[in-house]
Design a protein around this motif. Structure first.
Motif, PDB file in Angstrom:
ATOM      1  N   UNK A  83       0.841  -1.190   0.000  1.00  0.00           N
ATOM      2  CA  UNK A  83       0.000   0.000   0.000  1.00  0.00           C
ATOM      3  C   UNK A  83       0.871   1.234   0.000  1.00  0.00           C
ATOM      4  N   UNK A  84       0.305   2.324  -0.502  1.00  0.00           N
ATOM      5  CA  UNK A  84       1.002   3.596  -0.408  1.00  0.00           C
ATOM      6  C   UNK A  84       0.015   4.661   0.044  1.00  0.00           C
ATOM      7  N   UNK A  85       0.551   5.751   0.574  1.00  0.00           N
ATOM      8  CA  UNK A  85      -0.329   6.842   1.014  1.00  0.00           C
ATOM      9  C   UNK A  85       0.412   8.162   0.985  1.00  0.00           C
ATOM     10  N   UNK A  86      -0.371   9.219   0.763  1.00  0.00           N
ATOM     11  CA  UNK A  86       0.174  10.560   0.838  1.00  0.00           C
ATOM     12  C   UNK A  86       0.222  11.002   2.292  1.00  0.00           C
ATOM     13  N   UNK A  87      -0.882  10.817   2.986  1.00  0.00           N
ATOM     14  CA  UNK A  87      -0.912  11.045   4.420  1.00  0.00           C
ATOM     15  C   UNK A  87      -0.890   9.687   5.095  1.00  0.00           C
ATOM     16  N   UNK A  88      -1.130   9.650   6.374  1.00  0.00           N
ATOM     17  CA  UNK A  88      -0.952   8.378   7.075  1.00  0.00           C
ATOM     18  C   UNK A  88      -2.217   7.545   7.147  1.00  0.00           C
ATOM     19  N   UNK A  89      -3.304   7.971   6.464  1.00  0.00           N
ATOM     20  CA  UNK A  89      -4.489   7.131   6.572  1.00  0.00           C
ATOM     21  C   UNK A  89      -5.211   6.900   5.256  1.00  0.00           C
ATOM     22  N   UNK A  90      -4.875   7.611   4.216  1.00  0.00           N
ATOM     23  CA  UNK A  90      -5.529   7.381   2.934  1.00  0.00           C
ATOM     24  C   UNK A  90      -4.763   6.393   2.094  1.00  0.00           C
ATOM     25  N   UNK A  91      -4.853   5.110   2.451  1.00  0.00           N
ATOM     26  CA  UNK A  91      -4.066   4.096   1.776  1.00  0.00           C
ATOM     27  C   UNK A  91      -4.680   3.702   0.436  1.00  0.00           C
ATOM     28  N   UNK A  92      -3.815   3.440  -0.538  1.00  0.00           N
ATOM     29  CA  UNK A  92      -4.197   2.775  -1.776  1.00  0.00           C
ATOM     30  C   UNK A  92      -3.438   1.458  -1.824  1.00  0.00           C
ATOM     31  N   UNK A  93      -4.173   0.376  -2.022  1.00  0.00           N
ATOM     32  CA  UNK A  93      -3.574  -0.949  -2.004  1.00  0.00           C
ATOM     33  C   UNK A  93      -3.312  -1.463  -3.411  1.00  0.00           C
ATOM     34  N   UNK A  94      -2.287  -2.303  -3.514  1.00  0.00           N
ATOM     35  CA  UNK A  94      -2.088  -3.091  -4.713  1.00  0.00           C
ATOM     36  C   UNK A  94      -3.007  -4.302  -4.691  1.00  0.00           C
ATOM     37  N   UNK A  95      -2.988  -5.053  -5.780  1.00  0.00           N
ATOM     38  CA  UNK A  95      -3.899  -6.199  -5.908  1.00  0.00           C
ATOM     39  C   UNK A  95      -3.429  -7.429  -5.157  1.00  0.00           C
ATOM     40  N   UNK A  96      -2.234  -7.380  -4.626  1.00  0.00           N
ATOM     41  CA  UNK A  96      -1.760  -8.490  -3.806  1.00  0.00           C
ATOM     42  C   UNK A  96      -0.958  -9.513  -4.592  1.00  0.00           C
ATOM     43  N   UNK A  97      -0.066 -10.166  -3.891  1.00  0.00           N
ATOM     44  CA  UNK A  97       0.696 -11.298  -4.438  1.00  0.00           C
ATOM     45  C   UNK A  97       0.442 -12.491  -3.538  1.00  0.00           C
ATOM     46  N   UNK A  98      -0.110 -13.535  -4.124  1.00  0.00           N
ATOM     47  CA  UNK A  98      -0.322 -14.764  -3.347  1.00  0.00           C
ATOM     48  C   UNK A  98       0.910 -15.638  -3.510  1.00  0.00           C
ATOM     49  N   UNK A  99       1.669 -15.746  -2.444  1.00  0.00           N
ATOM     50  CA  UNK A  99       2.925 -16.507  -2.459  1.00  0.00           C
ATOM     51  C   UNK A  99       2.716 -17.862  -1.802  1.00  0.00           C
ATOM     52  N   UNK A 100       3.142 -18.888  -2.521  1.00  0.00           N
ATOM     53  CA  UNK A 100       3.144 -20.231  -1.953  1.00  0.00           C
ATOM     54  C   UNK A 100       4.583 -20.713  -1.899  1.00  0.00           C
ATOM     55  N   UNK A 101       5.008 -21.154  -0.725  1.00  0.00           N
ATOM     56  CA  UNK A 101       6.363 -21.693  -0.556  1.00  0.00           C
ATOM     57  C   UNK A 101       6.244 -23.199  -0.333  1.00  0.00           C
ATOM     58  N   UNK A 102       6.887 -23.963  -1.221  1.00  0.00           N
ATOM     59  CA  UNK A 102       6.742 -25.429  -1.143  1.00  0.00           C
ATOM     60  C   UNK A 102       8.061 -26.088  -0.721  1.00  0.00           C
TER      61      UNK A 102
END
Lengths: 111, 111
Positions: free
Chosen positions: A92-111
């Motif tokens: 996530x990123x933000x200009x101030x400390x509460x208006x977050x914009x999130x990315x779509x996520x990375x689903x990581x699997x470790x085998x």
């Protein structure tokens, strides 16, 4: 449209591998964050950064490191991946400390 | 330590029902409370609340904050299957710290 882009949607890695998760934002935001999200545990903060070259540990930094060489890019590094790091990782990123914009996520699997 | 507790953790309702999601918090120096909706990908912003008793409304969704009792509710009226998601509550304090998230409420709306 403003964006936070995570380079991979799904990743499968082997135990012991070094893993890089990349996050890029195009909003000129100072603040960037890495969370992991697990069922029943919610979002837990791994690391954050309020400026280039700056990093702060969150609640669960063990086994992770980060890099912020440029303002728009915040990388999460798993030095030696383990199965308990299988998770959804959200940037996530933000200009101030509460208006977050999130990315779509990375689903990581470790085998 | 700052804390955010959401309830219920999961909920199944039928289309057309009205639901109320709860969020209580303990924060040293409260600044704002935020609600996010997360479907399959990135959490998206719904509301930010800073003042007690003032309802924020967007279509069928509304939210209100009680700073005396330290909680917020998110109401969804006439639910639709598209409302199925995880709803996240987060709190910002007035210091230089990241948002603290609750574990989320998983809402499933069945036809």
């Amino acid at each position: 449209d403003v964006k936070v882009t995570q380079s991979s949607r799904y990743l499968v890695k082997r135990t012991g591998e070094k893993v890089f998760l990349e996050c890029v934002q195009d909003m000129d935001h100072e603040n960037m964050f890495w969370y992991r999200q697990d069922p029943g545990l919610g979002l837990r903060l791994i690391y954050f950064s309020y400026d280039v070259k700056m990093k702060e540990k969150g609640d669960i930094p063990e086994g992770y490191s980060v890099s912020r060489e440029k303002k728009e890019r915040f990388s999460l590094i798993l030095e030696s991946a383990s199965t308990n790091q299988t998770s959804m990782y959200l940037c996530a990123s933000s200009l101030n400390l509460y208006g977050y914009t999130f990315g779509s996520g990375t689903r990581l699997t470790v085998v | 330590e700052d804390k955010v507790v959401q309830s219920p953790l999961s909920l199944v309702v039928h289309e057309g029902d009205t639901v109320t999601l709860n969020c209580s918090y303990e924060v040293t120096n409260f600044r704002s409370l935020l609600w996010y909706k997360q479907e399959k990908k990135a959490p998206t912003f719904l509301f930010m609340l800073t003042s007690s008793g003032i309802e924020k409304k967007s279509g069928r969704l509304s939210s209100i904050l009680d700073k005396k009792e330290l909680f917020s509710i998110l109401n969804i009226t006439a639910t639709q299957t598209g409302d199925s998601a995880v709803y996240l509550c987060a709190v910002a304090d007035s210091g230089n710290t990241p948002l603290v998230f609750g574990k989320g409420t998983r809402l499933s709306v069945i036809a």
